[in-house]
Scaffold this motif. Structure first.
Motif, PDB file in Angstrom:
ATOM      1  N   SER A   5       0.831  -1.200   0.000  1.00 14.92           N
ATOM      2  CA  SER A   5       0.000   0.000   0.000  1.00 14.92           C
ATOM      3  C   SER A   5       0.863   1.247   0.000  1.00 14.92           C
ATOM      4  N   HIS A   6       0.237   2.389  -0.293  1.00 19.49           N
ATOM      5  CA  HIS A   6       0.898   3.679  -0.163  1.00 19.49           C
ATOM      6  C   HIS A   6       1.136   3.941   1.314  1.00 19.49           C
ATOM      7  N   ASP A  15      -9.292  -3.008   1.865  1.00 14.32           N
ATOM      8  CA  ASP A  15      -8.017  -3.096   1.154  1.00 14.32           C
ATOM      9  C   ASP A  15      -7.423  -4.499   1.259  1.00 14.32           C
ATOM     10  N   VAL A  16      -7.528  -5.083   2.437  1.00 17.39           N
ATOM     11  CA  VAL A  16      -7.004  -6.440   2.622  1.00 17.39           C
ATOM     12  C   VAL A  16      -7.778  -7.418   1.745  1.00 17.39           C
ATOM     13  N   ALA A  17      -9.103  -7.269   1.722  1.00 19.88           N
ATOM     14  CA  ALA A  17      -9.933  -8.163   0.905  1.00 19.88           C
ATOM     15  C   ALA A  17      -9.571  -8.053  -0.566  1.00 19.88           C
ATOM     16  N   LYS A  18      -9.372  -6.825  -1.039  1.00 23.02           N
ATOM     17  CA  LYS A  18      -9.024  -6.615  -2.450  1.00 23.02           C
ATOM     18  C   LYS A  18      -7.656  -7.209  -2.768  1.00 23.02           C
ATOM     19  N   ALA A  19      -6.700  -7.000  -1.877  1.00 22.48           N
ATOM     20  CA  ALA A  19      -5.349  -7.508  -2.120  1.00 22.48           C
ATOM     21  C   ALA A  19      -5.301  -9.026  -2.122  1.00 22.48           C
ATOM     22  N   ALA A  20      -6.106  -9.647  -1.259  1.00 19.36           N
ATOM     23  CA  ALA A  20      -6.114 -11.113  -1.163  1.00 19.36           C
ATOM     24  C   ALA A  20      -7.118 -11.754  -2.101  1.00 19.36           C
ATOM     25  N   ALA A  48      -1.549 -10.724   3.077  1.00 22.07           N
ATOM     26  CA  ALA A  48      -1.997  -9.427   2.558  1.00 22.07           C
ATOM     27  C   ALA A  48      -2.041  -8.391   3.667  1.00 22.07           C
ATOM     28  N   ALA A  49      -2.549  -8.794   4.846  1.00 23.05           N
ATOM     29  CA  ALA A  49      -2.616  -7.867   5.979  1.00 23.05           C
ATOM     30  C   ALA A  49      -1.221  -7.416   6.404  1.00 23.05           C
ATOM     31  N   ARG A  50      -0.249  -8.367   6.417  1.00 26.08           N
ATOM     32  CA  ARG A  50       1.125  -8.016   6.795  1.00 26.08           C
ATOM     33  C   ARG A  50       1.738  -7.046   5.792  1.00 26.08           C
ATOM     34  N   LYS A  51       1.568  -7.334   4.522  1.00 26.48           N
ATOM     35  CA  LYS A  51       2.160  -6.483   3.479  1.00 26.48           C
ATOM     36  C   LYS A  51       1.592  -5.064   3.515  1.00 26.48           C
TER      37      LYS A  51
END
Length: 338
Positions: A5-6, A15-20, A48-51
């Protein structure tokens, strides 16, 4: 691929849902430690949450899960007047108790059902009442229970489980209808409408059981499957008339199927009650005003809805209650068609 993320962006569960590449409800279950999510999916969500640098605020989640005064009601087919009448009973009981009813129609779509349930969960519903869409997995009840949301399943059972249920004695209802037709001298009796599911199987058992009682061999050709709708009933009756097996009567899967069958009889110059005996199931309000008025199995739809609502409120009040099951006792209402 997961994206960083920015650094100045406030990261959310969206955001986590979209990334994963999963739903928000899946992310929430993973972060709560639910065992319902597959290991590989759960690991993808955690990565995803960690990143993204997302930190799960458990206290905030607990506050969000506090009960609201909104109850979600998920109906599979609002085009069927039976469910409209059930909904009237549900609403009457819940509104009188101070709840707001949020209704959703799935139109027998599992994908739509999944989305509306996730939405109701995000809206922090105090409880859920659902008539499941066809082919709903039995694991649905455990999933909703894992959310901590009280649940009542109505009309269509999802098999064995600890969930509360409100429905009717389907087998006995058809048994009563068949006994009536057999007592009137009918020997070639068809079964019209329905395709699959627990309710269909239960009603077919009543049909087969009555024939066995009367010493009549079941003829599979007299069972005409169709969608449980007016068009389905019309098509099923047309198919039954085409096979020319001297069928003189039929029990229909539900009233709306019977309405379609009545129309087709008329198109062929036949009148129910005079040329052909026809019985429905449900006793919706329109059954008394069809042409001719429909003989049907009465399970009092609005009363069933009230019992479903009462069971949900009892579960909300006391989560430790033993399983509640309400089965409407069917009774045959004799009118001109049968």
């Amino acid at each position: 691929m997961l994206r960083d993320s920015h650094p100045n962006k406030s990261i959310t569960i969206h955001d986590v849902a979209k990334a994963a590449d999963v739903s928000k409800s899946t992310v929430s279950l993973v972060l709560q430690g639910s065992p319902l999510i597959r290991d590989e999916t759960a690991e993808r969500v955690r990565e995803a949450a960690r990143k993204l640098g997302y930190v799960y605020n458990r206290r905030a989640a607990e506050l969000r899960r506090q009960a609201s005064n909104t109850v979600g009601v998920v109906i599979n087919d609002l085009m069927n007047p039976f469910f409209a009448e059930v909904l009237v009973g549900i609403e009457r009981r819940l509104v009188d108790a101070g709840y707001i009813v949020l209704m959703a129609h799935t139109h027998e779509s599992l994908d739509r059902q999944r989305k509306v349930l996730a939405s109701m969960r995000e809206q922090n519903a105090a409880g859920l009442i659902i008539c499941p869409a066809f082919d709903t997995p039995r694991t649905l009840t455990k999933e909703v229970q894992a959310w901590g949301i009280p649940l009542v399943v109505m009309v269509r059972s999802l098999g064995a489980g600890s969930y509360d249920y409100a429905g009717s004695d389907n087998e006995r209802g058809v048994l009563l209808a068949m006994r009536h037709l057999l007592a009137r001298g009918h020997k070639r009796i068809g079964f019209l409408g329905g395709r699959s599911g627990v309710v269909y199987e239960q009603r077919l058992r009543g049909y087969a059981g009555a024939l066995e009682e009367a010493g009549i061999r079941l003829d599979e050709r007299l069972i005409i499957a169709s969608d449980p709708s007016r068009q389905g009933g019309s098509d099923a009756m047309a198919a039954m008339l085409r096979i020319k097996l001297k069928i003189t009567a039929a029990v229909c899967y539900n009233d709306i199927t019977a309405f379609g069958a009545l129309a087709t009889l008329g198109e062929h110059g036949l009148r129910a009650g005079t040329d052909f005996a026809l019985i429905g199931f449900d006793n919706v309000l329109a059954a008394a005003h069809s042409n001719p008025p429909l003989t049907t199995v009465d399970i009092r739809p609005d009363d069933l809805g009230e019992h479903a609502a009462a069971a949900l409120m009892a579960r909300i009040e006391n989560p430790q209650l033993k399983r509640q099951v309400y089965l409407a006792e069917p009774r045959l209402v004799l009118r001109q068609s049968g």
